[in-house]
Scaffold this active site. Structure first.
Site, PDB file in Angstrom:
ATOM      1  N   ASN A 241       8.240  -4.869  -0.964  1.00 41.87           N
ATOM      2  CA  ASN A 241       8.138  -4.025  -0.328  1.00 41.87           C
ATOM      3  C   ASN A 241       6.746  -4.318   0.220  1.00 41.87           C
ATOM      4  O   ASN A 241       5.467  -3.661   0.076  1.00 41.87           O
ATOM      5  CB  ASN A 241       8.636  -3.418  -0.386  1.00 41.87           C
TER       6      ASN A 241
ATOM      7  N   HIS B 182      12.555  -2.091   2.442  1.00 41.33           N
ATOM      8  CA  HIS B 182      11.767  -1.300   2.090  1.00 41.33           C
ATOM      9  C   HIS B 182      13.466  -0.256   2.231  1.00 41.33           C
ATOM     10  O   HIS B 182      14.097  -0.155   2.236  1.00 41.33           O
ATOM     11  CB  HIS B 182      11.901  -1.164   4.200  1.00 41.33           C
TER      12      HIS B 182
ATOM     13  N   ARG C  99       4.938  11.219  -2.972  1.00 38.70           N
ATOM     14  CA  ARG C  99       4.942  10.755  -1.283  1.00 38.70           C
ATOM     15  C   ARG C  99       6.101  11.412   0.094  1.00 38.70           C
ATOM     16  O   ARG C  99       7.036  10.453  -0.164  1.00 38.70           O
ATOM     17  CB  ARG C  99       4.176   9.151  -1.207  1.00 38.70           C
TER      18      ARG C  99
ATOM     19  N   TYR D  65      10.650   9.017   1.473  1.00 34.91           N
ATOM     20  CA  TYR D  65      11.250   8.096   0.477  1.00 34.91           C
ATOM     21  C   TYR D  65      11.760   8.541  -0.936  1.00 34.91           C
ATOM     22  O   TYR D  65      11.946   7.315  -1.769  1.00 34.91           O
ATOM     23  CB  TYR D  65       9.566   7.138  -0.497  1.00 34.91           C
TER      24      TYR D  65
ATOM     25  N   ALA E  78       3.268  -0.413   5.089  1.00 39.00           N
ATOM     26  CA  ALA E  78       2.690  -0.275   5.849  1.00 39.00           C
ATOM     27  C   ALA E  78       2.194  -2.486   6.812  1.00 39.00           C
ATOM     28  O   ALA E  78       2.207  -2.480   7.868  1.00 39.00           O
ATOM     29  CB  ALA E  78       1.651  -0.100   6.464  1.00 39.00           C
TER      30      ALA E  78
ATOM     31  N   ARG F 119      12.905   4.066  12.728  1.00 37.35           N
ATOM     32  CA  ARG F 119      11.956   5.079  12.600  1.00 37.35           C
ATOM     33  C   ARG F 119      11.488   5.093  14.059  1.00 37.35           C
ATOM     34  O   ARG F 119      11.620   4.746  14.626  1.00 37.35           O
ATOM     35  CB  ARG F 119      11.335   4.979  11.244  1.00 37.35           C
TER      36      ARG F 119
ATOM     37  N   GLU G 217      12.592  -9.307   2.098  1.00 38.95           N
ATOM     38  CA  GLU G 217      11.917  -8.333   2.446  1.00 38.95           C
ATOM     39  C   GLU G 217      12.745  -6.599   2.282  1.00 38.95           C
ATOM     40  O   GLU G 217      13.792  -6.671   2.700  1.00 38.95           O
ATOM     41  CB  GLU G 217      11.469  -8.092   4.253  1.00 38.95           C
TER      42      GLU G 217
ATOM     43  N   PRO H 226       0.380  -1.511  -0.361  1.00 43.91           N
ATOM     44  CA  PRO H 226       0.198   0.465  -0.305  1.00 43.91           C
ATOM     45  C   PRO H 226       0.730   1.545   0.118  1.00 43.91           C
ATOM     46  O   PRO H 226       1.601   1.483   0.766  1.00 43.91           O
ATOM     47  CB  PRO H 226      -0.998  -0.187   1.067  1.00 43.91           C
ATOM     48  N   ASN H 227       0.343   1.980  -1.028  1.00 42.46           N
ATOM     49  CA  ASN H 227       1.268   3.676  -0.957  1.00 42.46           C
ATOM     50  C   ASN H 227       2.462   3.720  -1.621  1.00 42.46           C
ATOM     51  O   ASN H 227       2.611   4.850  -1.987  1.00 42.46           O
ATOM     52  CB  ASN H 227       1.173   4.250   0.354  1.00 42.46           C
TER      53      ASN H 227
HETATM   54  C1  DQA Z   1       7.820   0.826   3.828  1.00 41.04           C
HETATM   55  C2  DQA Z   1       8.333   1.474   5.341  1.00 41.04           C
HETATM   56  C3  DQA Z   1       7.124   1.064   6.242  1.00 41.04           C
HETATM   57  O1  DQA Z   1       6.945   1.039   7.277  1.00 41.04           O
HETATM   58  C4  DQA Z   1       5.966   2.335   5.679  1.00 41.04           C
HETATM   59  O2  DQA Z   1       4.684   2.033   5.754  1.00 41.04           O
HETATM   60  C5  DQA Z   1       6.178   2.174   4.229  1.00 41.04           C
HETATM   61  C6  DQA Z   1       6.842   1.947   2.673  1.00 41.04           C
HETATM   62  C7  DQA Z   1       9.701   1.211   3.071  1.00 41.04           C
HETATM   63  O3  DQA Z   1       9.944   1.336   2.195  1.00 41.04           O
HETATM   64  O4  DQA Z   1      10.538   1.954   3.638  1.00 41.04           O
HETATM   65  O5  DQA Z   1       4.828   2.184   2.908  1.00 41.04           O
HETATM   66  O6  DQA Z   1       7.536  -0.441   3.667  1.00 41.04           O
END
Ligand code: DQA
Length: 147
Positions: free
Chosen positions: A75, A101, A18, A23, A78, A108, A99, A10-11
């Protein structure tokens, strides 16, 4: 040659717009395109999928088994910090995954420092920004050609 699947949660469709200070400025299509190039250079085939919906990610993980995917780069956004169903899906298909990020989740907020996935991942790449996507493809290649 292996089939890799790059999953974004998501996002991540908002990448570039964003919170760019967290990011970065590259869009999702920029980073996905570079991951495709890296996979092709290394002789692998990459599929990619992004969704804001947990069940769609679960379904795509299930489909990965039927599609003969050898490794997933994920990735989870959240959902990293909330999703037992994604954990169960990955355990259910038994496909190794990395995994990923963009940000360093360990530097964080406290709620980002727990992942429901890290302990069952091959490894975690966190904090390397957009470059992490290419590093993940290289790491996947290393794992797949290890033996
Ligand atoms: C994320 C880190 C997550 O905590 C966050 O909710 C994201 C992006 C990252 O790529 O740093 O949406 O996965």
């Amino acid at each position: 040659m292996a089939k890799l699947l790059l999953l974004n949660g998501p996002n991540l469709n908002l990448l570039g717009q964003r919170e760019p200070e967290v990011y970065g400025h590259d869009s999702l299509s920029d980073v996905v395109q570079r991951a495709h190039q890296k996979a092709a250079q290394l002789g692998h085939q990459l599929e990619d999928f992004q969704s804001n919906a947990e069940h769609e990610l679960v379904n795509r993980i299930h489909q990965a088994k039927q599609d003969g995917i050898g490794l997933i780069i994920f990735n989870p956004g959240a959902f990293t910090h909330t999703s037992i169903s994604l954990r169960d899906a990955l355990l259910g298909v038994d496909i190794p995954f990395i995994e990923l990020h963009l940000s360093n989740v360990f530097a964080r907020e406290e709620f980002r420092q727990h992942s429901f996935l890290s302990d069952i991942a091959l490894g975690v790449i966190s904090g390397m920004g957009a470059k992490g996507y290419e590093l993940a493809v290289e790491a996947a290649d290393n794992k797949l050609t290890e033996n």
